[in-house]
Design a protein around this motif. Structure first.
Motif, mmCIF file in Angstrom:
data_model
loop_
_atom_site.group_PDB
_atom_site.id
_atom_site.type_symbol
_atom_site.label_atom_id
_atom_site.label_comp_id
_atom_site.label_asym_id
_atom_site.label_seq_id
_atom_site.Cartn_x
_atom_site.Cartn_y
_atom_site.Cartn_z
ATOM 1 N N HIS A 150 1.992 5.310 -1.664
ATOM 2 C CA HIS A 150 2.322 5.993 -2.910
ATOM 3 C C HIS A 150 3.753 5.672 -3.326
ATOM 4 O O HIS A 150 4.651 5.591 -2.489
ATOM 5 C CB HIS A 150 2.165 7.502 -2.747
ATOM 6 N N SER A 176 0.852 -1.192 0.000
ATOM 7 C CA SER A 176 0.000 0.000 0.000
ATOM 8 C C SER A 176 0.886 1.239 0.000
ATOM 9 O O SER A 176 2.088 1.175 0.255
ATOM 10 C CB SER A 176 -0.918 0.011 1.225
ATOM 11 N N ARG A 236 -4.059 -2.962 -5.446
ATOM 12 C CA ARG A 236 -5.066 -1.902 -5.546
ATOM 13 C C ARG A 236 -4.891 -0.799 -4.511
ATOM 14 O O ARG A 236 -5.510 0.266 -4.632
ATOM 15 C CB ARG A 236 -6.470 -2.518 -5.446
ATOM 16 N N ASP A 237 -4.074 -1.044 -3.501
ATOM 17 C CA ASP A 237 -3.850 -0.021 -2.481
ATOM 18 C C ASP A 237 -2.602 0.815 -2.746
ATOM 19 O O ASP A 237 -2.165 1.574 -1.888
ATOM 20 C CB ASP A 237 -3.736 -0.673 -1.091
ATOM 21 N N ASN A 285 3.331 7.629 -9.209
ATOM 22 C CA ASN A 285 3.682 8.819 -9.981
ATOM 23 C C ASN A 285 4.901 8.457 -10.821
ATOM 24 O O ASN A 285 5.984 8.225 -10.279
ATOM 25 C CB ASN A 285 3.994 9.993 -9.046
ATOM 26 N N ARG A 345 5.676 -2.074 -1.044
ATOM 27 C CA ARG A 345 5.267 -1.572 -2.352
ATOM 28 C C ARG A 345 6.468 -1.466 -3.297
ATOM 29 O O ARG A 345 6.334 -1.690 -4.504
ATOM 30 C CB ARG A 345 4.563 -0.224 -2.213
ATOM 31 N N SER A 369 -0.597 3.614 -5.305
ATOM 32 C CA SER A 369 -0.698 4.617 -6.369
ATOM 33 C C SER A 369 0.709 4.961 -6.843
ATOM 34 O O SER A 369 1.674 4.828 -6.081
ATOM 35 C CB SER A 369 -1.424 5.872 -5.885
ATOM 36 N N LEU A 413 -0.982 -2.195 -10.915
ATOM 37 C CA LEU A 413 -1.952 -1.590 -10.004
ATOM 38 C C LEU A 413 -3.203 -2.452 -9.861
ATOM 39 O O LEU A 413 -3.883 -2.399 -8.832
ATOM 40 C CB LEU A 413 -2.330 -0.195 -10.510
#
Length: 301
Positions: free
Chosen positions: A93, A91, A119-120, A124, A280, A122, A115
């Motif tokens: 970013h 999870s 799903r948790d 950039n 992540r 994000s 992703l």
């Protein structure tokens, strides 16, 4: 009695300063702590501690062994933590940097699938051909196609890569095949430019690296343009396999001078050195490595 138990007891005794304090911490009798130390010293054949009723003193051998024990026990703990974390969900970013061309072709298209699995998370994605400062710019993972020489970074190899000289079959039919490096002088080469100067092409000749300045009637600072010119039959281009592998597989491009190809700059994921990587980051690096290792990935990308 396990070796790790003996080592852990030795470390605990030194940290607590006495057998009785270590025994209280473990909830066992001091005599059991003493037996573990005796067994450890007997197995190693050296004295680790000089023990008196008032204090403990490490021997020279004990000091050296203590450092090794602390390191080994810490690594075991890290391994167990990593396995436990794998059962958790990634999870948070993620900021990722990648070279522009490679990122467009081999990172951005994979992100939706990653992703969908996580799903948790994000992401950039920043595409740039400059070398970013991971710490100063807050980048979690950078994709780099180069040999790694920054000792402050940790690198994980994602895929093999090498540069090849390519041309279209139509160009080679009109102008012939170069067989030796000297033959490049009579061919229309498509070099890349950087800050107003042309970069050379690097080969291995007689076991040694050699960089040649090549010439032609078109130069560009964008590798994608050189790739397109080569496909259009305008000349020879020196490109990475990650860029031209699909066209080589389809026959749209042909490699030449393969006997002189220099060792490749492999594809790496790099991140700032830290003891415990967030799940992540590990999940993303593992996902890229699996994707690139898939059969025929580079032939169809």
């Amino acid at each position: 009695m396990g070796k790790f138990t003996q080592m852990a007891t030795f470390v605990e005794v030194v940290a607590r300063g006495s057998l009785s304090a270590a025994a209280r911490a473990e909830g066992i009798a001091p005599a059991m702590i003493g037996r573990r130390l005796d067994a450890l010293e007997a197995r190693l054949g050296v004295k680790l501690l000089q023990r008196t009723t008032r204090r403990l003193v490490l021997t020279d051998e004990g000091s050296a062994f203590l450092e090794d024990c602390q390191r080994i026990l810490a690594e075991v703990g890290d391994a167990e933590s990593a396995i436990s974390e794998h059962s958790m969900r990634a999870s948070g970013h993620l900021t990722v940097s990648a070279p522009a061309g490679f990122g467009r072709q081999h990172v951005a298209p994979l992100l939706p699938s990653f992703l969908a699995e996580h799903r948790d998370v994000s992401i950039n994605l920043n595409l740039s051909d400059r070398v970013v400062d991971l710490v100063a710019e807050g980048v979690d993972v950078a994709i780099r196609i180069a040999s790694l020489d920054d000792s402050n970074l940790v690198g994980v190899k994602l895929a093999d890569n090498r540069r090849v000289v390519v041309a279209s079959p139509a160009y080679l039919k009109r102008h012939g095949w170069p067989r030796q490096l000297a033959d490049l002088a009579r061919h229309n080469c498509l070099p890349i430019s950087s800050e107003g100067s042309q970069r050379g092409w690097t080969f291995i000749d007689d076991g040694k690296p050699v960089t040649l300045k090549v010439g032609g009637n078109m130069v560009c600072n964008d590798g994608a343009v050189l790739h397109a010119w080569a496909l259009a039959g305008k000349g020879l281009a020196w490109r990475s396999m990650w860029e031209v592998g699909g066209q080589i597989a389809s026959g749209e491009l042909v490699t030449v001078l393969d006997d002189f190809a220099a060792p490749g700059n492999d594809v790496h994921a790099v991140f700032a050195q830290r003891r415990h990587l967030p799940l992540r980051i590990r999940a993303f690096v593992d996902f890229l490595r699996r994707s690139y290792a898939a059969p025929d990935y580079w032939r169809h990308s």
